[in-house]
Structures are given as C-alpha cells and as structure tokens.
Design an enzyme around this catalytic site. Structure first.
Site, PDB file in Angstrom:
ATOM      1  N   CYS A  68      -3.940   1.410  12.585  1.00 49.39           N
ATOM      2  CA  CYS A  68      -3.035   2.138  11.686  1.00 49.39           C
ATOM      3  C   CYS A  68      -2.582   3.489  12.224  1.00 49.39           C
ATOM      4  O   CYS A  68      -1.408   3.853  12.075  1.00 49.39           O
ATOM      5  CB  CYS A  68      -3.659   2.294  10.309  1.00 49.39           C
ATOM      6  SG  CYS A  68      -5.094   3.411  10.233  1.00 49.39           S
ATOM      7  N   HIS A 108      -7.433   5.060   6.244  1.00 50.34           N
ATOM      8  CA  HIS A 108      -6.204   4.330   6.558  1.00 50.34           C
ATOM      9  C   HIS A 108      -4.997   5.248   6.439  1.00 50.34           C
ATOM     10  O   HIS A 108      -4.822   5.936   5.431  1.00 50.34           O
ATOM     11  CB  HIS A 108      -6.027   3.128   5.635  1.00 50.34           C
ATOM     12  CG  HIS A 108      -4.742   2.392   5.882  1.00 50.34           C
ATOM     13  ND1 HIS A 108      -4.481   1.745   7.081  1.00 50.34           N
ATOM     14  CD2 HIS A 108      -3.627   2.246   5.121  1.00 50.34           C
ATOM     15  CE1 HIS A 108      -3.260   1.209   7.016  1.00 50.34           C
ATOM     16  NE2 HIS A 108      -2.740   1.504   5.858  1.00 50.34           N
ATOM     17  N   ASP A 123       4.354   0.937   5.424  1.00 48.32           N
ATOM     18  CA  ASP A 123       3.087   0.752   6.122  1.00 48.32           C
ATOM     19  C   ASP A 123       3.239  -0.429   7.078  1.00 48.32           C
ATOM     20  O   ASP A 123       3.391  -1.568   6.645  1.00 48.32           O
ATOM     21  CB  ASP A 123       1.968   0.478   5.115  1.00 48.32           C
ATOM     22  CG  ASP A 123       0.586   0.419   5.763  1.00 48.32           C
ATOM     23  OD1 ASP A 123       0.514   0.382   7.004  1.00 48.32           O
ATOM     24  OD2 ASP A 123      -0.408   0.405   5.018  1.00 48.32           O
TER      25      ASP A 123
END
Length: 269
Positions: A68, A108, A123
């Site tokens: 991420c 995250h 995302d």
C-alpha cells in the site's frame, strides 16, 4: 516528481489528463490490473523504500508490484500532478480478521480525493479486495464497483469500509479522518516491513484485479474470483508458482526468489 508518460504507459492509459471523476474512475480501474500487489522484498529482508524515486524505479521502470505505501504514494503523486486535491490517510485493517481480535495499529495507506467539494476514497493498494472504483465517502448506501459492492459506516469520528461478499458485509478497514504527511508513513512502513507480527513477513501474497477477475496467490494457493461469483482454486508446486508469477501476474521473477517458492509450497501444504 512523477513521469506521467511512463506511468500511463505502465498502466495502459491514453485518455484525458484532467482532474475529473471520469479520469479518477479509469485510473482506479487500470492501476491494480497492471501494477500488482506484492511484498516479496519483505520476505527477502530487503526492506521497502517508499522514497518517490525508489517507488518509481521499482513499480514503473522495473515492472514490479508493491504494497500500500508504494502503490498509493505513487497514485497520490499521479493525482496531484493531474491537478486533483488529494490527501493521504491511515486505516486499521480488519479484512478477514476475527471479530474479537485486539485493536490493531493503523498500517494501511489510502487516499481521499476531493472533486467539486465532495470526498472520494481512492485506494489502489489493498490487495485481494482493492476497490476498483472511487467511493463517495459521504454516502452510506452501498456503492457498486466492477466486483464487490462497498459501503461506509460511521464509527465515532472514523469511517468503516465494508465489502459485500454474497449476503454478508465484511469489514475491510477503518479510516482515521486526519490527513497524513509523507513522513507519517515512514514508521508504519518500517513496522509493516520488519516487525515479526506483520503477516507480510511470513506469507507470500500476490494479487491482481482486472475487470474479468480477481487473482490472488497466498503461499501456493491460487484463487480466481470472477464478478459473477464463480471461483477457481488450486494448489501450485514451486515451479508452478514461478510460472504463475510470470504469466498470470506479469512479475519479473528473479533467481533469488526461488527459495521463497519452496517455503510457500511447504507452508500451503
């Protein structure tokens, strides 16, 4: 800070370069189909460098994937270069976690993008359940994507993102509202890539999401989930893991990775 021509060639995009919802939708769909989710460097004890030049060299020039902090920091710079108003956020991951699990740290990275004053979640770095469309963050009804539907629920000042799996709404992660500076990701990235409790330290995890299917590799188990709900699953021998990483995920496998395939096959049974 970003070579847009190189990035667009990497993901196969040749459309408009403007800060519109249509552009955000298209980029959010293309990115996880071309730049796969993976943390192989963590398993190799190489660490993860999230400096922009390191991310670009790895994810764009070298044809690798990332997790991420790499994926969404790259996407954030792309969106900013296109003129979007974009902020980084941090979330507590709840995906597939037992309901009684102790509170997890925020590990995250996700993005909040403002378009005409409205907040959207973007995302491209959440692996096997990455949203393939931007999600309106001030709407609490289900929002369709090319795969699962998603919805937000308020939990105090935070937002809980859930994905619909069949008839069940599965928690994905809980977003804190505070915008993060780039330096705020250095500590969680170090924790995620080095701490013994991080699942990236123990599991071979690779994921790619295209309009046709979600492809996921956990240890030696390859799972293919299609938007119509059908699923295929099979276990791979070490040589098949290497072939799958090349042919299915498009990764440039290195000889140094091969011991990982033996361990993954043993871990997967």
């Amino acid at each position: 800070m970003i070579d847009l021509d190189a990035y667009f060639a990497r993901i196969g995009y040749d459309g408009p370069r403007e800060p519109s919802l249509a552009v955000l939708r298209r980029l959010t769909e293309l990115h996880p189909a071309r730049i796969v989710f993976e943390a192989i460097d963590v398993l190799l004890d190489r660490g993860v460098d999230i400096a922009p030049e390191a991310v670009d060299a790895k994810l764009i020039a070298a044809g690798r994937g990332g997790y991420c902090y790499e994926q969404n920091s790259l996407f954030k710079r792309v969106l900013a270069a296109l003129g979007f108003q974009v902020e980084g956020l941090l979330a507590r991951v709840l995906w597939m976690a037992p309901p009684d699990i102790p509170t997890r740290p925020r590990t995250h990275m996700a993005l909040r993008v403002f378009i005409d004053g409205a907040p959207w979640l973007a995302d491209v770095g959440f692996g096997s359940c990455v949203p393939t469309a931007p999600l309106r963050m001030d709407v609490f009804e289900p929002q369709a994507t090319g795969h699962e539907a998603f919805r937000f629920r308020r939990v105090g000042p935070e937002l809980l993102l859930e994905a619909q799996l069949g008839e069940v709404w599965q928690p994905v992660y809980q977003l804190g509202p505070e915008p993060q500076l780039e330096v705020d990701y250095e500590l969680p990235n170090w924790f995620t890539s080095t701490h013994p409790s991080s699942h990236f330290r123990h599991n071979l995890l690779v994921a790619k999401t295209t309009p046709e299917a979600r492809f996921g590799l956990l240890h030696n188990r390859l799972t293919i989930r299609r938007p119509d709900g059908t699923m295929e699953r099979r276990e791979l021998a070490p040589a098949e893991i290497e072939t799958t990483l090349v042919e299915t995920f498009g990764l440039p496998v290195e000889p140094a990775w091969r011991p990982l395939f033996e361990r993954a096959a043993a871990a997967g049974g």
